[in-house]
Design an enzyme around this catalytic site. Structure first.
Site, PDB file in Angstrom:
ATOM      1  CB  SER A 146       0.238 -15.439   6.604  1.00 50.07           C
ATOM      2  OG  SER A 146      -0.539 -16.259   5.784  1.00 50.07           O
ATOM      3  CE1 TYR A 159       1.188 -15.081   2.937  1.00 47.92           C
ATOM      4  CE2 TYR A 159       2.861 -13.364   2.332  1.00 47.92           C
ATOM      5  CZ  TYR A 159       1.781 -13.974   2.976  1.00 47.92           C
ATOM      6  OH  TYR A 159       0.915 -13.116   3.890  1.00 47.92           O
TER       7      TYR A 159
HETATM    8  P1  NAP Z   1       0.766  -4.353   1.414  1.00 44.94           P
HETATM    9  O1  NAP Z   1      -0.480  -3.571   1.137  1.00 44.94           O
HETATM   10  O2  NAP Z   1       1.555  -5.101   0.210  1.00 44.94           O
HETATM   11  O3  NAP Z   1       1.895  -3.774   2.250  1.00 44.94           O
HETATM   12  C1  NAP Z   1       3.379  -4.092   2.561  1.00 44.94           C
HETATM   13  C2  NAP Z   1       4.126  -3.322   2.901  1.00 44.94           C
HETATM   14  O4  NAP Z   1       5.289  -3.787   3.307  1.00 44.94           O
HETATM   15  C3  NAP Z   1       4.160  -1.863   2.052  1.00 44.94           C
HETATM   16  O5  NAP Z   1       4.270  -0.690   2.685  1.00 44.94           O
HETATM   17  C4  NAP Z   1       5.560  -2.357   1.560  1.00 44.94           C
HETATM   18  O6  NAP Z   1       6.170  -1.252   0.825  1.00 44.94           O
HETATM   19  C5  NAP Z   1       6.337  -2.880   2.523  1.00 44.94           C
HETATM   20  N1  NAP Z   1       7.576  -3.604   2.200  1.00 44.94           N
HETATM   21  C6  NAP Z   1       7.749  -4.578   1.217  1.00 44.94           C
HETATM   22  N2  NAP Z   1       8.977  -5.005   1.224  1.00 44.94           N
HETATM   23  C7  NAP Z   1       9.555  -4.128   2.051  1.00 44.94           C
HETATM   24  C8  NAP Z   1      11.021  -4.165   2.498  1.00 44.94           C
HETATM   25  N3  NAP Z   1      12.012  -4.947   1.898  1.00 44.94           N
HETATM   26  N4  NAP Z   1      11.506  -3.122   3.164  1.00 44.94           N
HETATM   27  C9  NAP Z   1      10.622  -2.330   3.815  1.00 44.94           C
HETATM   28  N5  NAP Z   1       9.116  -2.401   3.472  1.00 44.94           N
HETATM   29  C10 NAP Z   1       8.864  -3.407   2.549  1.00 44.94           C
HETATM   30  O7  NAP Z   1       0.667  -5.624   2.497  1.00 44.94           O
HETATM   31  P2  NAP Z   1      -0.423  -5.890   3.432  1.00 44.94           P
HETATM   32  O8  NAP Z   1      -1.589  -6.649   3.160  1.00 44.94           O
HETATM   33  O9  NAP Z   1      -0.618  -4.557   4.096  1.00 44.94           O
HETATM   34  O10 NAP Z   1       0.337  -7.182   4.341  1.00 44.94           O
HETATM   35  C11 NAP Z   1       1.274  -6.433   5.354  1.00 44.94           C
HETATM   36  C12 NAP Z   1       1.618  -7.683   6.284  1.00 44.94           C
HETATM   37  O11 NAP Z   1       0.404  -8.794   6.378  1.00 44.94           O
HETATM   38  C13 NAP Z   1       2.501  -8.640   5.187  1.00 44.94           C
HETATM   39  O12 NAP Z   1       3.601  -9.254   5.984  1.00 44.94           O
HETATM   40  C14 NAP Z   1       1.629  -9.705   4.843  1.00 44.94           C
HETATM   41  O13 NAP Z   1       2.170 -11.064   4.228  1.00 44.94           O
HETATM   42  C15 NAP Z   1       0.782  -9.851   5.997  1.00 44.94           C
HETATM   43  N6  NAP Z   1      -0.666 -10.494   5.590  1.00 44.94           N
HETATM   44  C16 NAP Z   1      -1.394  -9.842   4.759  1.00 44.94           C
HETATM   45  C17 NAP Z   1      -2.621 -10.584   4.651  1.00 44.94           C
HETATM   46  C18 NAP Z   1      -3.704 -10.045   3.565  1.00 44.94           C
HETATM   47  O14 NAP Z   1      -4.703 -10.769   3.428  1.00 44.94           O
HETATM   48  N7  NAP Z   1      -3.586  -8.796   3.212  1.00 44.94           N
HETATM   49  C19 NAP Z   1      -3.067 -11.715   5.493  1.00 44.94           C
HETATM   50  C20 NAP Z   1      -2.136 -12.287   6.382  1.00 44.94           C
HETATM   51  C21 NAP Z   1      -0.922 -11.599   6.432  1.00 44.94           C
HETATM   52  P3  NAP Z   1       6.542  -0.933  -0.673  1.00 44.94           P
HETATM   53  O15 NAP Z   1       5.250  -0.207  -0.987  1.00 44.94           O
HETATM   54  O16 NAP Z   1       7.792  -0.201  -0.884  1.00 44.94           O
HETATM   55  O17 NAP Z   1       6.282  -2.125  -1.257  1.00 44.94           O
HETATM   56  C1  GCO Z   2      -2.990 -15.561  -1.028  1.00 39.72           C
HETATM   57  C2  GCO Z   2      -3.233 -14.464  -0.105  1.00 39.72           C
HETATM   58  C3  GCO Z   2      -2.801 -14.984   1.277  1.00 39.72           C
HETATM   59  C4  GCO Z   2      -3.102 -13.806   2.166  1.00 39.72           C
HETATM   60  C5  GCO Z   2      -2.715 -14.011   3.764  1.00 39.72           C
HETATM   61  C6  GCO Z   2      -3.913 -15.065   4.242  1.00 39.72           C
HETATM   62  O1  GCO Z   2      -2.633 -15.344  -2.111  1.00 39.72           O
HETATM   63  O2  GCO Z   2      -3.271 -16.790  -0.609  1.00 39.72           O
HETATM   64  O3  GCO Z   2      -2.240 -13.268  -0.312  1.00 39.72           O
HETATM   65  O4  GCO Z   2      -1.606 -15.376   1.353  1.00 39.72           O
HETATM   66  O5  GCO Z   2      -2.057 -12.800   1.880  1.00 39.72           O
HETATM   67  O6  GCO Z   2      -1.358 -14.291   4.006  1.00 39.72           O
HETATM   68  O7  GCO Z   2      -3.367 -15.199   5.806  1.00 39.72           O
END
Ligand code: NAP
Ligand code: GCO
Length: 266
Positions: A146, A159
């Site tokens: 992230s 986080y």
């Molecule tokens: P999301 O839409 O909330 O999806 C997260 C997924 O992880 C869901 O399928 C969730 O399943 C699953 N999960 C959570 N806890 C779990 C566990 N203990 N065991 C198995 N599965 C689990 O999030 P996203 O935005 O797609 O993010 C995916 C990854 O990218 C995360 O690591 C997040 O930190 C990272 N990320 C996101 C962003 C962003 O801006 N969206 C940016 C940087 C990094 P449930 O439905 O069961 O909760």
């Molecule tokens: C926040 C956001 C971010 C994104 C992502 C950015 O609350 O600032 O959720 O943390 O998820 O990780 O890279």
């Protein structure tokens, strides 16, 4: 180099937490390049919906319940995948949560839950697949880090701590297992439009855009939120032979936000 270096034909890819969101996008991209997809989630209904959505995308996926924080569940899941497909070539540690609470108001159990899923989970899943990767003589691990692997902000202490740790776990897996032709890299998405960031994009009562939405768009040189599709090419690159000499690297896919100090306020 040629196009086949980007092919994933014959590879088995496990994308954790990939019923929807970024994991679903990455898994779909890996499938388009020939990989067989296995995924997990904590909830059968979400797995069933994920399977239907993969099918609608023409992706034949296999999904089962597995909580990445439960080492026994992970071991059993990996055994099932290996029994079914013979091996796991690619692991994408995608499953993750965030809790946005001011640190001094955050209950320690909430802090622990975020670290457990976002950092201990990738440790458990990587530990489960590395022995098989050593045995087969190759492997790819991609940790979804992230911007908060590099920067902090209000309310995301757990986080940021977890994602900063995940950056260093990535580098340590590279250091310890690179000798076995295992490449462990990270993808650091910027702000991506998924359910996880939906609260930051919610329309205000007067119909205006969320202040944080406006802030992020102004801070991103690309002038927009990212989408899971923006992560597909980088994921294919890090999952393929084209990146066999890339190890311990965090590839930021953020529209330039980490490079940009921001525009002078009017
Ligand atoms: P999301 O839409 O909330 O999806 C997260 C997924 O992880 C869901 O399928 C969730 O399943 C699953 N999960 C959570 N806890 C779990 C566990 N203990 N065991 C198995 N599965 C689990 O999030 P996203 O935005 O797609 O993010 C995916 C990854 O990218 C995360 O690591 C997040 O930190 C990272 N990320 C996101 C962003 C962003 O801006 N969206 C940016 C940087 C990094 P449930 O439905 O069961 O909760
Ligand atoms: C926040 C956001 C971010 C994104 C992502 C950015 O609350 O600032 O959720 O943390 O998820 O990780 O890279």
């Amino acid at each position: 180099m040629n196009a086949k270096d980007f092919s994933l034909e014959g590879k088995v890819a496990w994308v954790t937490g990939a019923s929807y969101g970024i994991g679903f996008g990455i898994a779909t991209a890996l499938a388009k390049m020939g990989a067989k997809i296995v995924f997990n989630d904590r909830d059968q209904a979400k797995i069933d919906k994920g399977l239907a959505d993969y099918k609608a995308e023409g992706v034949e996926a296999w999904g089962e319940i597995c909580d990445v924080t439960d080492e026994e569940q992970v071991k059993a899941y990996v055994e099932k995948v290996i029994a079914h497909y013979g091996n796991i070539d690619i692991l994408v540690n995608n499953a993750g949560i965030i809790k946005r609470i001011p640190m001094v108001e955050m209950d320690v159990k909430d802090f622990r839950q975020v670290v457990d899923i976002d950092l201990v989970g990738p440790f458990i899943c990587s530990k489960a697949v590395i022995p098989g990767m050593i045995k087969q003589g190759h492997g790819k691990i991609i940790n979804i880090c992230s911007m908060m692997s590099e920067l902090g902000r209000e309310t995301v202490s757990a986080y940021a701590a977890a994602k900063g740790g995940l950056k260093m776990l990535t580098r340590n897996i590279c250091s310890e297992y690179g000798q076995y032709n295992i490449q462990c890299n990270g993808i650091g998405p910027g702000y991506i439009a998924t359910p996880q960031t939906a609260p930051l994009r919610e329309r205000q009562a007067d119909g205006s855009r969320h202040p944080f939405d406006q802030f992020i768009v102004s801070k991103t040189p690309a002038g927009r939120w990212g989408t899971p599709e923006d992560l597909e090419g980088p994921a294919v690159f890090l999952a393929s032979d084209a990146s066999n000499f890339v190890n311990g690297h965090i590839l930021y896919v953020d529209g330039g936000i980490l490079a940009y100090i921001g525009k002078q306020p009017n």
